[in-house]
Design a protein around this motif. Structure first.
Motif, PDB file in Angstrom:
ATOM      1  N   GLY A 201       0.761  -1.239   0.000  1.00 17.97           N
ATOM      2  CA  GLY A 201       0.000   0.000   0.000  1.00 17.97           C
ATOM      3  C   GLY A 201       0.792   1.289   0.000  1.00 17.97           C
ATOM      4  N   TYR A 202       2.108   1.212  -0.105  1.00 12.41           N
ATOM      5  CA  TYR A 202       2.884   2.460  -0.048  1.00 12.41           C
ATOM      6  C   TYR A 202       4.164   2.315  -0.860  1.00 12.41           C
ATOM      7  CZ  TYR A 202       5.437  -0.336   3.312  1.00 12.41           C
ATOM      8  OH  TYR A 202       6.141  -1.347   3.907  1.00 12.41           O
ATOM      9  N   GLY A 203       4.800   3.445  -1.132  1.00 15.64           N
ATOM     10  CA  GLY A 203       6.088   3.443  -1.819  1.00 15.64           C
ATOM     11  C   GLY A 203       5.958   3.451  -3.329  1.00 15.64           C
TER      12      GLY A 203
ATOM     13  N   PRO B  88      -1.979  -3.071  -5.741  1.00 17.18           N
ATOM     14  CA  PRO B  88      -3.155  -3.625  -5.065  1.00 17.18           C
ATOM     15  C   PRO B  88      -3.031  -5.138  -4.889  1.00 17.18           C
ATOM     16  CG  PRO B  88      -3.648  -3.263  -7.372  1.00 17.18           C
ATOM     17  CD  PRO B  88      -2.262  -2.727  -7.137  1.00 17.18           C
ATOM     18  N   ARG B  89      -3.753  -5.646  -3.927  1.00 18.64           N
ATOM     19  CA  ARG B  89      -3.855  -7.098  -3.745  1.00 18.64           C
ATOM     20  C   ARG B  89      -4.647  -7.658  -4.920  1.00 18.64           C
ATOM     21  NH1 ARG B  89      -6.066 -10.509   1.348  1.00 18.64           N
ATOM     22  NH2 ARG B  89      -6.942 -12.197   0.133  1.00 18.64           N
ATOM     23  N   LEU B  90      -4.214  -8.794  -5.453  1.00 17.27           N
ATOM     24  CA  LEU B  90      -4.912  -9.450  -6.553  1.00 17.27           C
ATOM     25  C   LEU B  90      -5.374 -10.829  -6.109  1.00 17.27           C
ATOM     26  CD1 LEU B  90      -2.599  -8.692  -9.617  1.00 17.27           C
ATOM     27  CD2 LEU B  90      -4.767  -7.620  -9.050  1.00 17.27           C
ATOM     28  N   THR B  91      -6.620 -11.146  -6.389  1.00 22.70           N
ATOM     29  CA  THR B  91      -7.157 -12.467  -6.108  1.00 22.70           C
ATOM     30  C   THR B  91      -7.826 -12.968  -7.374  1.00 22.70           C
ATOM     31  OG1 THR B  91      -7.532 -11.841  -3.817  1.00 22.70           O
ATOM     32  CG2 THR B  91      -8.615 -13.831  -4.571  1.00 22.70           C
ATOM     33  N   GLU B  92      -7.409 -14.149  -7.834  1.00 23.54           N
ATOM     34  CA  GLU B  92      -7.900 -14.699  -9.091  1.00 23.54           C
ATOM     35  C   GLU B  92      -8.343 -16.154  -8.908  1.00 23.54           C
ATOM     36  OE1 GLU B  92      -5.027 -12.187 -12.132  1.00 23.54           O
ATOM     37  OE2 GLU B  92      -4.367 -14.174 -11.499  1.00 23.54           O
TER      38      GLU B  92
END
Length: 127
Positions: free
Chosen positions: A68-70, A75-79
């Motif tokens: 979440g930074y830098g 983003p988190r990915l869920t597949e």
């Protein structure tokens, strides 16, 4: 043949397996890390309230944690594995919501079925 060998895709021998009793059905879950992803393969008996997936089935999901930074924020990915490709879980949930509200398209139904291939095993060994 071990239970995991009945899966429609390879589950590595190093995967951690866990048998769970859910709300009226058994589930076997295998998890393992690979190439920055966390994989989860699940087999479950027919769920008592199911209207579309009325058979024991498998499902394969993968998650890549987000940052979440830098400068390399992501983003988190869920597949979910659907047929022969990965699809965002959100697309599958959208198809399920449309099905549950009686307005699913034939594509929605095909996606839901392809994400839950039928299992060769009908029940857990010894049950």
């Amino acid at each position: 043949m071990s239970f995991r060998q009945g899966a429609p895709w390879p589950i590595p021998p190093t995967a951690t397996g866990k048998v769970q009793m859910k709300n009226g059905y058994h589930q076997v879950k295998y998890t393992w890390p690979a190439a920055g992803w966390r994989y989860e393969a699940r087999w479950h008996e027919r769920t008592p309230w199911a209207r579309l997936i009325t058979y024991p089935s498998w499902r394969l999901d993968r998650t890549r944690p987000g940052k979440g930074y830098g400068p390399d924020a992501a983003p988190r990915l869920t597949e979910t594995w659907v047929g022969d490709h990965w699809l965002p879980v959100s697309r599958l949930r959208y198809a399920a919501a449309r099905y549950n509200h009686g307005c699913a398209t034939s594509t929605d139904i095909e996606l839901l079925k392809a994400a839950h291939p039928a299992a060769k095993q009908k029940k857990l060994p010894g049950k």
